[in-house]
Structures are given as structure tokens and as C-alpha cells.
Design a protein around this motif. Structure first.
Motif, PDB file in Angstrom:
ATOM      1  N   PRO A 227       0.823  -1.216   0.000  1.00 30.31           N
ATOM      2  CA  PRO A 227       0.000   0.000   0.000  1.00 30.31           C
ATOM      3  C   PRO A 227       0.855   1.262   0.000  1.00 30.31           C
ATOM      4  O   PRO A 227       1.799   1.386   0.785  1.00 30.31           O
TER       5      PRO A 227
ATOM      6  N   ASP B  35      -3.124   3.995  -2.267  1.00 26.15           N
ATOM      7  CA  ASP B  35      -4.026   3.727  -1.157  1.00 26.15           C
ATOM      8  C   ASP B  35      -4.497   5.021  -0.508  1.00 26.15           C
ATOM      9  O   ASP B  35      -5.498   5.016   0.214  1.00 26.15           O
TER      10      ASP B  35
ATOM     11  N   ALA C  62      -4.803   5.551   4.593  1.00 25.29           N
ATOM     12  CA  ALA C  62      -4.120   4.275   4.376  1.00 25.29           C
ATOM     13  C   ALA C  62      -4.315   3.326   5.557  1.00 25.29           C
ATOM     14  O   ALA C  62      -4.518   2.116   5.369  1.00 25.29           O
TER      15      ALA C  62
ATOM     16  N   ALA D 297      -7.883   1.870   5.547  1.00 28.52           N
ATOM     17  CA  ALA D 297      -8.008   0.799   4.560  1.00 28.52           C
ATOM     18  C   ALA D 297      -7.332  -0.478   5.047  1.00 28.52           C
ATOM     19  O   ALA D 297      -7.883  -1.584   4.925  1.00 28.52           O
TER      20      ALA D 297
ATOM     21  N   SER E  65     -14.548  -1.132  -0.370  1.00 29.86           N
ATOM     22  CA  SER E  65     -13.816  -0.583  -1.508  1.00 29.86           C
ATOM     23  C   SER E  65     -14.475   0.689  -2.045  1.00 29.86           C
ATOM     24  O   SER E  65     -13.784   1.646  -2.427  1.00 29.86           O
TER      25      SER E  65
ATOM     26  N   HIS F 124     -13.675   3.606   0.085  1.00 27.86           N
ATOM     27  CA  HIS F 124     -12.277   3.981  -0.118  1.00 27.86           C
ATOM     28  C   HIS F 124     -12.130   4.786  -1.419  1.00 27.86           C
ATOM     29  O   HIS F 124     -11.460   5.826  -1.452  1.00 27.86           O
TER      30      HIS F 124
END
Length: 505
Positions: free
Chosen positions: A342, A374, A393, A396, A407, A410
């Protein structure tokens, strides 16, 4: 793992924001959505708006109700909202120390009622200037008084004849009533910050961060920071209390840290700068170099620095990065992303050149690298930018580890960052300010209602056009299903973007 995911899904965070701005009130719950964790906040009407302070007593009552919710396992609280009614209210006379003390007692009540809950609190060390407002606003120290106070507070401590003469001249221009009120406000805030350190020492608060709001290495705040640092040392609470640059990002960092705790994960964060000397760069509005802010924010997000075996690689682009360094920087990000590591990007080039920041953002979007990040951020100060990117980050990463990662949430967060940090700040805002200037409106800090309405319409039209292009580059398989755009504080400094995206059918 199923039991752990269920526990995280049922858990919730009670969050009291610094104020009602998008970065402080909108983004932290969006972080929770990425990780699949509910983040509850007080009703917007209780948070105030710009110069209208929040209703601290209503927020206390809200927290009292949340303390009876067994699903809430963490409390993340802005002490400025509790004590004064928000960040802007913290810079002016109003609430007394007794008011602040009594409101902060809710933290002790929560600790007594929920001894196993985690309580994180963040406050600010008062910045040097009150909030800048036009002369006609009627607000405390309106123009030009706030500019004189800013100069006064930025004077060095050294008692040289030149400094003494400058101080006396500014004192005369400010006037005794305003200057006395300003000094009393600083003294009140320092007393409240010291009280908060005591709440850490008696274990009411598990983790406290006092962020130095917009102030460089010289000024009235230096002695205050030194005193608070000495108190942290004397109380032996250095592992649980910190004094660091920044303000607006602290809520996001604390929420990210709470999400990492829920996931039983200590993120290992590696850091890579765009230049060999990048770690030494210092924002004029911060009292320490960027490396100090990064290390502090890594800790607030629940992580540790680990450049050898990172879970997340934080890329930091500093002002003055040349073309060759940029090429190497981009190549390294691409390698890490392709390897499955990431990557979070904090682009600080806007501190010197919005044009440079815009060019780099366009490069990321055009090459497809933006879609592989990310996290992305590039706005306001070193700490604000890094704190936003790190928090995204970590949120996630926490969601992936508990199998509750969302997702779509995000993707939405990242899209909002590109729309706000790049499209608005680099392109729309400069054009909006130039348009206002051309119409003889030079002060953009508090627009008249009719001007604010026209400016908001300008902002919506310009951002809508750019949003369609950006979502196509960032997420080719998605489209904008709905979007609302506004200038929340009737000024041009920030915009609020509420966007919903959906897969193409």
C-alpha cells in the motif's frame, strides 16, 4: 477471523469533531466507512459554523448519551469543541476556564461508566493570530487589529531594543482592551491544556495530543510549548501525551488509530522523501521539521516507523523536487504499488507552488498511478497533508485485516481528495479569487451573503466539469451518481464535496 470481523462490525466510535468543516467533521466518519466501523458524531446544528461557536453543553449531553451505548468502544474527542465551542471559538474570549473545566468533566464520567473504553482527546495550543475577519464583521479583533496581533505574537523573545520598540508600537496600535483580552485568552487556553495533561496522568484520558495551531519557530507560543513539554516530562506521561505541529488532521489521526486498535493491528509505516534532504523541510506555519510531524502522526494513527518492513509506504513529496527526483519518486511508487505494498502519497509542493502540485496530480491521473494509490493528500500544512494521507491508508489496512473493508467508501474518499486538494485548491479556488478581485472584493475571508451565493454557484459549476474528467481517470469503471458542492463557511478557503459514485453498468 469471522468472530473478529463481527466484533469490529458491531463496534462504533463516538467522535466529537474540532468544528463543522469538511476536513474535521466529514472526513473522519468517511474513514470509519472505509474500515466498516460506525463513527457517530453530534448533530451538525450543535457544532456551530465559522464565527458562530458550537453548543458545547449540547455536545456534553450527546457524549453522556453515547456513554450508555455498549457498542461504542472508543471515544475520540476534540477538547476545543468541548471547552470552547470549536477551533475558531478557542482563539477568542468567551468561555471561562471554569466553563471549560466543568465541560471536560464529562470525560471523567465516561471513564467511570465505561472503564474498558478507550478515550482519545486532542486539543490545540492557541495559534498566534485570532481568526482573520473583515473590519465590518464585528468579530473579536477584526481587521486590522488581528494583523497587528499576529505581528505582536510573532516577535522574538529576545529583549533587544529593536524588539522592545516594535512591541510597544504594536501594543499602541492594538489598544489595551483588545490586547488584554487576547492575553487572557492565551492564559485560559494554557490552563486548560495543563488540566488536560492532568487528566492523562490520572488515567481519565488514554491518549492526548496537543497540536500547535499555525505557528512557526518564533513567537509567544514557544514558552507555552516549552512549559507543556516540561509538564509532560514531570508527570511521566510522555508515552501517552504529545505536543506536536498541526490541528485539523488530529481527528482523522485519532480515528485511524482507533480503527487500528479495533483491528488489533500496529501498522508499520515506512517513509520515503522525494529529495535526499526532504526530512528537514519545515513548513513556515509549524514549529518543527516535517520529520517530527510525521513521526508524531504515525504514533497517533496507531503505528510505528519501520522503513525496512513496512505495511504502508508513505511517500512525501517536498517543495523544490526537481524533474529527475520526481521521475525516481514516481518509479518507486509504481514498483511498490505493483508489488502489492500500500502506497500513501503526501504532496507538499503546494507550500511553494500550486502549479507544481497541479502538474504532479495531473501526471498521477494521466498515467493511472493515482488509481493504484491507497491514499492521497495535498492541502494546507505539512501536518494536515500527512495526517490525511496516513489516516486513509491506515483505515483501509484496518478494514482489510478485519474483512470489513469497503472498496466503494475507499474510492469515494480518494476521489474527494483529488477533487478538493487538486481541482479546487489548484484550479477553481485561484480562478474564483481572481474573479472576486476583478469585482473589487479583495477580502475573501467572510463574503457577503449574495457574494457567497454567487461564489458557491461558481464553485459548483467549475468543480462539476472537472469531477467528470477526474472520476474517469481515477476510476474508469465508475461514474458520479450524485454530488453536492458548497462553500461551507462563506469564504473561499475550503469547499465541501459530498459525492456518490457507482459502477458503470
Amino acid at each position: 477471523m469471522i468472530a473478529q470481523a463481527l466484533a469490529v462490525a458491531l463496534a462504533a466510535i463516538a467522535f466529537v469533531p474540532l468544528d463543522d468543516r469538511p476536513v474535521t467533521a466529514q472526513l473522519p466518519p468517511m474513514l470509519g466507512a472505509i474500515a466498516g466501523v460506525r463513527v457517530e458524531s453530534p448533530p451538525g446544528r450543535d457544532l456551530g459554523r465559522y464565527l458562530a461557536r458550537g453548543d458545547s453543553d449540547a455536545v456534553v449531553r450527546w457524549l453522556n448519551r453515547q456513554s450508555r451505548d455498549s457498542q461504542i468502544t472508543a471515544y475520540v474527542v476534540s477538547t476545543d469543541m468541548l471547552a470552547y465551542g470549536g477551533l475558531v471559538a478557542s482563539r477568542v474570549p468567551g468561555a471561562s476556564y471554569a466553563d471549560a473545566y466543568s465541560r471536560l468533566a464529562i470525560l471523567k464520567a465516561i471513564r467511570a461508566r465505561r472503564p474498558q473504553a478507550w478515550i482519545g482527546a486532542f486539543g490545540t495550543i492557541m495559534r498566534l493570530a485570532p481568526t482573520g475577519t473583515p473590519a465590518a464583521s464585528g468579530y473579536f479583533a477584526a481587521y486590522p487589529a488581528w494583523t497587528f496581533l499576529q505581528q505582536y505574537a510573532n516577535l522574538p523573545d529576545a529583549a533587544t531594543s529593536d524588539a522592545t520598540a516594535a512591541r510597544r508600537a504594536l501594543e499602541d496600535r492594538i489598544g489595551a482592551p483588545t490586547l488584554d483580552a487576547y492575553r487572557a485568552t492565551r492564559a485560559r487556553n494554557l490552563a486548560v491544556d495543563r488540566h488536560l495533561l492532568g487528566l492523562v496522568a490520572d488515567r481519565t484520558i488514554d491518549r492526548l495530543a496537543l497540536g500547535q495551531d499555525d505557528a512557526g519557530p518564533v513567537g509567544l507560543h514557544v514558552a507555552e510549548v516549552r512549559l507543556l513539554q516540561e509538564e509532560v516530562s514531570g508527570l511521566e506521561i510522555g508515552a501517552r501525551a504529545s505536543i506536536e505541529p498541526g490541528a485539523d488532521e488530529l481527528g482523522m489521526a485519532f480515528v485511524a488509530g482507533a480503527l487500528a486498535r479495533h483491528a488489533r493491528w500496529t501498522p508499520r509505516i515506512g517513509v520515503r522523501y522525494s529529495t535526499a534532504t526532504g526530512s528537514t523541510y519545515q513548513d513556515p506555519l509549524e514549529f518543527a521539521p516535517i520529520s517530527a510531524a510525521i513521526d508524531a502522526l504515525v504514533g497517533l494513527c496507531g503505528g510505528v516507523r519501520d522503513d525496512e518492513r513496512p505495511d504502508v509506504e508513505l511517500y512525501v513529496r517536498v517543495p523544490g523536487t526537481n524533474a529527475a527526483d520526481d521521475d525516481a519518486f514516481v518509479a518507486a511508487m509504481k514498483r511498490d504499488a505493483e508489488a502489492g505494498l500500500p502506497v500513501a502519497l503526501a504532496d507538499l509542493s503546494f507550500l511553494k507552488s500550486y502549479r507544481d502540485q497541479a502538474s504532479f496530480a495531473q501526471r498521477l491521473l494521466a498515467t493511472g498511478l493515482a488509481a493504484r494509490l491507497d491514499a492521497y493528500a495535498s492541502w494546507n500544512t505539512n501536518a494536515n497533508t500527512v495526517g490525511t494521507a496516513l489516516a486513509e491508508a491506515v483505515a483501509a489496512g484496518a478494514g482489510r485485516r478485519t474483512k470489513t473493508y469497503d472498496s466503494l467508501a475507499h474510492r469515494t474518499f480518494t476521489l474527494v481528495r483529488f477533487l478538493d486538494d487538486f481541482a479546487f485548491h489548484d484550479e477553481v479556488r485561484p480562478e474564483l479569487n481572481a474573479t472576486l478581485d476583478a469585482h473589487g472584493i479583495a477580502d475573501h475571508t467572510l463574503l457577503a451573503p449574495e457574494v457567497a451565493a454567487a461564489s458557491a454557484q461558481f464553485d459548483r459549476a467549475m468543480l462539476w466539469n472537472r469531477a467528470q474528467t477526474i472520476v474517469t481517470l481515477l476510476d474508469p469503471g465508475y461514474h458520479i451518481a450524485a454530488m453536492q458542492i458548497e462553500l461551507p463557511w462563506n469564504r473561499t478557503f475550503e469547499t465541501r464535496i459530498d459525492v456518490g459514485i457507482a459502477p458503470n453498468l
